[in-house]
Write a protein that holds these residues in place. Structure first.
Motif, PDB file in Angstrom:
ATOM      1  N   PRO A 122     -63.470  52.443 -43.162  1.00  0.00           N
ATOM      2  CA  PRO A 122     -63.196  52.487 -41.722  1.00  0.00           C
ATOM      3  C   PRO A 122     -61.911  51.705 -41.384  1.00  0.00           C
ATOM      4  CG  PRO A 122     -65.444  51.733 -42.146  1.00  0.00           C
ATOM      5  CD  PRO A 122     -64.749  51.814 -43.468  1.00  0.00           C
ATOM      6  N   GLU A 123     -61.264  52.102 -40.305  1.00  0.00           N
ATOM      7  CA  GLU A 123     -59.996  51.489 -39.910  1.00  0.00           C
ATOM      8  C   GLU A 123     -60.117  49.974 -39.752  1.00  0.00           C
ATOM      9  OE1 GLU A 123     -56.674  51.778 -36.339  1.00  0.00           O
ATOM     10  OE2 GLU A 123     -58.073  53.429 -36.629  1.00  0.00           O
ATOM     11  N   GLU A 124     -61.261  49.502 -39.204  1.00  0.00           N
ATOM     12  CA  GLU A 124     -61.444  48.053 -39.032  1.00  0.00           C
ATOM     13  C   GLU A 124     -61.414  47.329 -40.377  1.00  0.00           C
ATOM     14  OE1 GLU A 124     -64.911  49.916 -38.108  1.00  0.00           O
ATOM     15  OE2 GLU A 124     -63.217  50.879 -37.123  1.00  0.00           O
ATOM     16  N   ASP A 125     -62.023  47.940 -41.394  1.00  0.00           N
ATOM     17  CA  ASP A 125     -62.036  47.332 -42.731  1.00  0.00           C
ATOM     18  C   ASP A 125     -60.639  47.315 -43.340  1.00  0.00           C
ATOM     19  OD1 ASP A 125     -64.750  47.042 -42.381  1.00  0.00           O
ATOM     20  OD2 ASP A 125     -65.321  48.548 -43.880  1.00  0.00           O
ATOM     21  N   VAL A 126     -59.896  48.387 -43.124  1.00  0.00           N
ATOM     22  CA  VAL A 126     -58.525  48.451 -43.648  1.00  0.00           C
ATOM     23  C   VAL A 126     -57.673  47.383 -42.972  1.00  0.00           C
ATOM     24  CG1 VAL A 126     -56.447  49.890 -43.848  1.00  0.00           C
ATOM     25  CG2 VAL A 126     -58.709  50.909 -44.221  1.00  0.00           C
ATOM     26  N   GLU A 127     -57.833  47.237 -41.656  1.00  0.00           N
ATOM     27  CA  GLU A 127     -57.086  46.207 -40.926  1.00  0.00           C
ATOM     28  C   GLU A 127     -57.466  44.812 -41.421  1.00  0.00           C
ATOM     29  OE1 GLU A 127     -57.675  46.928 -36.749  1.00  0.00           O
ATOM     30  OE2 GLU A 127     -56.601  48.855 -36.845  1.00  0.00           O
ATOM     31  N   LYS A 128     -58.755  44.597 -41.682  1.00  0.00           N
ATOM     32  CA  LYS A 128     -59.218  43.290 -42.181  1.00  0.00           C
ATOM     33  C   LYS A 128     -58.656  43.026 -43.577  1.00  0.00           C
ATOM     34  CE  LYS A 128     -61.535  39.502 -41.870  1.00  0.00           C
ATOM     35  NZ  LYS A 128     -61.109  38.453 -40.947  1.00  0.00           N
ATOM     36  N   LEU A 129     -58.671  44.036 -44.439  1.00  0.00           N
ATOM     37  CA  LEU A 129     -58.092  43.893 -45.777  1.00  0.00           C
ATOM     38  C   LEU A 129     -56.606  43.557 -45.676  1.00  0.00           C
ATOM     39  CD1 LEU A 129     -58.216  44.051 -48.875  1.00  0.00           C
ATOM     40  CD2 LEU A 129     -57.870  46.539 -48.660  1.00  0.00           C
ATOM     41  N   ASP A 130     -55.896  44.251 -44.792  1.00  0.00           N
ATOM     42  CA  ASP A 130     -54.473  43.993 -44.593  1.00  0.00           C
ATOM     43  C   ASP A 130     -54.248  42.552 -44.133  1.00  0.00           C
ATOM     44  OD1 ASP A 130     -51.694  44.745 -44.428  1.00  0.00           O
ATOM     45  OD2 ASP A 130     -51.951  44.867 -42.246  1.00  0.00           O
ATOM     46  N   GLU A 131     -55.061  42.107 -43.180  1.00  0.00           N
ATOM     47  CA  GLU A 131     -54.966  40.727 -42.690  1.00  0.00           C
ATOM     48  C   GLU A 131     -55.241  39.733 -43.817  1.00  0.00           C
ATOM     49  OE1 GLU A 131     -57.377  37.700 -39.676  1.00  0.00           O
ATOM     50  OE2 GLU A 131     -57.751  39.855 -39.554  1.00  0.00           O
ATOM     51  N   MET A 132     -56.273  40.002 -44.604  1.00  0.00           N
ATOM     52  CA  MET A 132     -56.631  39.108 -45.709  1.00  0.00           C
ATOM     53  C   MET A 132     -55.520  39.044 -46.744  1.00  0.00           C
ATOM     54  SD  MET A 132     -60.651  40.148 -46.050  1.00  0.00           S
ATOM     55  CE  MET A 132     -60.943  39.210 -47.535  1.00  0.00           C
ATOM     56  N   LEU A 133     -54.936  40.178 -47.090  1.00  0.00           N
ATOM     57  CA  LEU A 133     -53.840  40.187 -48.059  1.00  0.00           C
ATOM     58  C   LEU A 133     -52.637  39.406 -47.536  1.00  0.00           C
ATOM     59  CD1 LEU A 133     -54.078  43.872 -49.341  1.00  0.00           C
ATOM     60  CD2 LEU A 133     -54.665  41.788 -50.621  1.00  0.00           C
ATOM     61  N   GLY A 134     -52.349  39.544 -46.247  1.00  0.00           N
ATOM     62  CA  GLY A 134     -51.262  38.767 -45.642  1.00  0.00           C
ATOM     63  C   GLY A 134     -51.502  37.276 -45.753  1.00  0.00           C
ATOM     64  N   ILE A 135     -52.723  36.850 -45.507  1.00  0.00           N
ATOM     65  CA  ILE A 135     -53.077  35.432 -45.621  1.00  0.00           C
ATOM     66  C   ILE A 135     -52.994  34.974 -47.067  1.00  0.00           C
ATOM     67  CG2 ILE A 135     -54.997  33.788 -45.404  1.00  0.00           C
ATOM     68  CD1 ILE A 135     -55.829  35.433 -42.870  1.00  0.00           C
ATOM     69  N   ILE A 136     -53.459  35.806 -47.984  1.00  0.00           N
ATOM     70  CA  ILE A 136     -53.401  35.460 -49.406  1.00  0.00           C
ATOM     71  C   ILE A 136     -51.962  35.188 -49.812  1.00  0.00           C
ATOM     72  CG2 ILE A 136     -53.678  36.405 -51.742  1.00  0.00           C
ATOM     73  CD1 ILE A 136     -56.245  37.834 -50.614  1.00  0.00           C
ATOM     74  N   SER A 138     -49.221  34.590 -47.810  1.00  0.00           N
ATOM     75  CA  SER A 138     -48.499  33.560 -47.057  1.00  0.00           C
ATOM     76  C   SER A 138     -49.105  32.163 -47.166  1.00  0.00           C
ATOM     77  CB  SER A 138     -48.385  33.955 -45.588  1.00  0.00           C
ATOM     78  OG  SER A 138     -49.658  34.032 -44.989  1.00  0.00           O
ATOM     79  N   GLU A 139     -50.419  32.073 -47.416  1.00  0.00           N
ATOM     80  CA  GLU A 139     -51.057  30.769 -47.416  1.00  0.00           C
ATOM     81  C   GLU A 139     -51.684  30.360 -48.748  1.00  0.00           C
ATOM     82  OE1 GLU A 139     -53.867  30.419 -44.197  1.00  0.00           O
ATOM     83  OE2 GLU A 139     -52.522  31.470 -42.806  1.00  0.00           O
ATOM     84  N   LEU A 140     -52.221  31.326 -49.477  1.00  0.00           N
ATOM     85  CA  LEU A 140     -53.019  30.974 -50.652  1.00  0.00           C
ATOM     86  C   LEU A 140     -52.284  31.118 -51.983  1.00  0.00           C
ATOM     87  CD1 LEU A 140     -56.368  32.658 -49.538  1.00  0.00           C
ATOM     88  CD2 LEU A 140     -55.566  30.319 -49.107  1.00  0.00           C
ATOM     89  N   MET A 141     -51.069  31.619 -51.936  1.00  0.00           N
ATOM     90  CA  MET A 141     -50.281  31.770 -53.162  1.00  0.00           C
ATOM     91  C   MET A 141     -48.995  30.962 -53.042  1.00  0.00           C
ATOM     92  SD  MET A 141     -50.888  35.813 -53.991  1.00  0.00           S
ATOM     93  CE  MET A 141     -50.393  35.736 -55.712  1.00  0.00           C
ATOM     94  N   LYS A 142     -49.141  29.705 -52.714  1.00  0.00           N
ATOM     95  CA  LYS A 142     -47.998  28.813 -52.488  1.00  0.00           C
ATOM     96  C   LYS A 142     -47.075  28.725 -53.706  1.00  0.00           C
ATOM     97  CE  LYS A 142     -49.009  27.312 -48.347  1.00  0.00           C
ATOM     98  NZ  LYS A 142     -48.240  27.723 -47.218  1.00  0.00           N
ATOM     99  N   GLU A 143     -47.654  28.876 -54.899  1.00  0.00           N
ATOM    100  CA  GLU A 143     -46.835  28.772 -56.110  1.00  0.00           C
ATOM    101  C   GLU A 143     -45.725  29.820 -56.137  1.00  0.00           C
ATOM    102  OE1 GLU A 143     -50.907  27.332 -56.610  1.00  0.00           O
ATOM    103  OE2 GLU A 143     -50.129  29.285 -56.038  1.00  0.00           O
ATOM    104  N   THR A 144     -45.965  30.951 -55.509  1.00  0.00           N
ATOM    105  CA  THR A 144     -44.957  32.018 -55.515  1.00  0.00           C
ATOM    106  C   THR A 144     -43.916  31.816 -54.427  1.00  0.00           C
ATOM    107  OG1 THR A 144     -46.311  33.458 -54.121  1.00  0.00           O
ATOM    108  CG2 THR A 144     -46.537  33.706 -56.518  1.00  0.00           C
ATOM    109  N   GLY A 156     -38.602  38.837 -49.412  1.00  0.00           N
ATOM    110  CA  GLY A 156     -38.024  40.159 -49.559  1.00  0.00           C
ATOM    111  C   GLY A 156     -39.044  41.264 -49.473  1.00  0.00           C
ATOM    112  N   ARG A 157     -38.570  42.458 -49.538  1.00  0.00           N
ATOM    113  CA  ARG A 157     -39.408  43.648 -49.451  1.00  0.00           C
ATOM    114  C   ARG A 157     -40.477  43.638 -50.519  1.00  0.00           C
ATOM    115  NH1 ARG A 157     -36.365  48.951 -51.233  1.00  0.00           N
ATOM    116  NH2 ARG A 157     -37.028  48.484 -53.302  1.00  0.00           N
ATOM    117  N   GLY A 158     -40.102  43.282 -51.738  1.00  0.00           N
ATOM    118  CA  GLY A 158     -41.069  43.325 -52.820  1.00  0.00           C
ATOM    119  C   GLY A 158     -41.975  42.120 -52.900  1.00  0.00           C
ATOM    120  N   SER A 159     -41.588  41.008 -52.281  1.00  0.00           N
ATOM    121  CA  SER A 159     -42.385  39.799 -52.423  1.00  0.00           C
ATOM    122  C   SER A 159     -43.524  39.714 -51.439  1.00  0.00           C
ATOM    123  CB  SER A 159     -41.499  38.559 -52.313  1.00  0.00           C
ATOM    124  OG  SER A 159     -40.910  38.483 -51.038  1.00  0.00           O
ATOM    125  N   GLU A 160     -43.528  40.547 -50.426  1.00  0.00           N
ATOM    126  CA  GLU A 160     -44.648  40.525 -49.487  1.00  0.00           C
ATOM    127  C   GLU A 160     -45.073  41.914 -49.168  1.00  0.00           C
ATOM    128  OE1 GLU A 160     -44.638  36.453 -47.197  1.00  0.00           O
ATOM    129  OE2 GLU A 160     -43.501  37.981 -46.168  1.00  0.00           O
TER     130      GLU A 160
END
Length: 160
Positions: A122-136, A138-144, A156-160
């Motif tokens: 469902p669209e809500e799940d896709v939006e939630k997955l997208d939000e979660m990946l963005g957080i992962i 920007s916030e949870l992969m500080k080493e990169t 850059g385009r490829g890094s996010e």
């Protein structure tokens, strides 16, 4: 369970990339890329138009070695050097359409999986997955964040 499934997804994307690299390595046309060249291209792609020095730092290569690799990629037509608008002494490495044409399966597979996700969930799940990946990213992969630090111009385009 999360770790196992995350690893399985990551492995599938890696296998897609590696299979393409080895297929191209076997085909061996004059403009085909070696394994190291594909990895160099992927680094350049993730960094979004780095300078040669930024690429060298990220790939932990000496400046002359990086310059040699870049010149080989320019000769094969996979990247071009573009003069900086702000500092005319500086050139940025831009991936040409030839790379996406010849090695586009790498990107097409990811797009295909995303299309399947949109169809399956469902669209809500896709939006939630997208939000979660963005957080992962920007916030949870500080080493990169080294990608941003080395490039010094944001992500850059490829890094996010």
């Amino acid at each position: 369970m999360l770790e196992r499934n995350f690893q399985r997804v990551y492995n599938r994307f890696k296998l897609s990339l590696y299979a393409r690299i080895f297929k191209e390595d076997r085909d061996g046309g004059k403009d085909s890329l070696t394994t190291q060249e594909v990895i160099s291209m992927e680094i350049i792609n993730c960094m979004n138009e780095p300078t040669v020095n930024e690429f060298a730092a990220m790939a932990t290569l000496s400046a002359p070695n990086a310059a040699y690799r870049v010149n080989q990629l320019v000769k094969k037509g996979y990247i071009e050097k573009v003069q900086s608008d702000t500092d005319k002494r500086e050139f940025h490495l831009r991936i040409t359409p030839k790379y996406e044409e010849d090695y586009g399966d790498i990107f097409n597979y990811m797009n295909m999986v995303c299309q399947r996700i949109r169809k399956r969930f469902p669209e809500e799940d896709v939006e939630k997955l997208d939000e979660m990946l963005g957080i992962i990213v920007s916030e949870l992969m500080k080493e990169t964040d080294v990608l941003r630090l080395v490039a010094g111009r944001g992500s850059g385009r490829g890094s996010e």
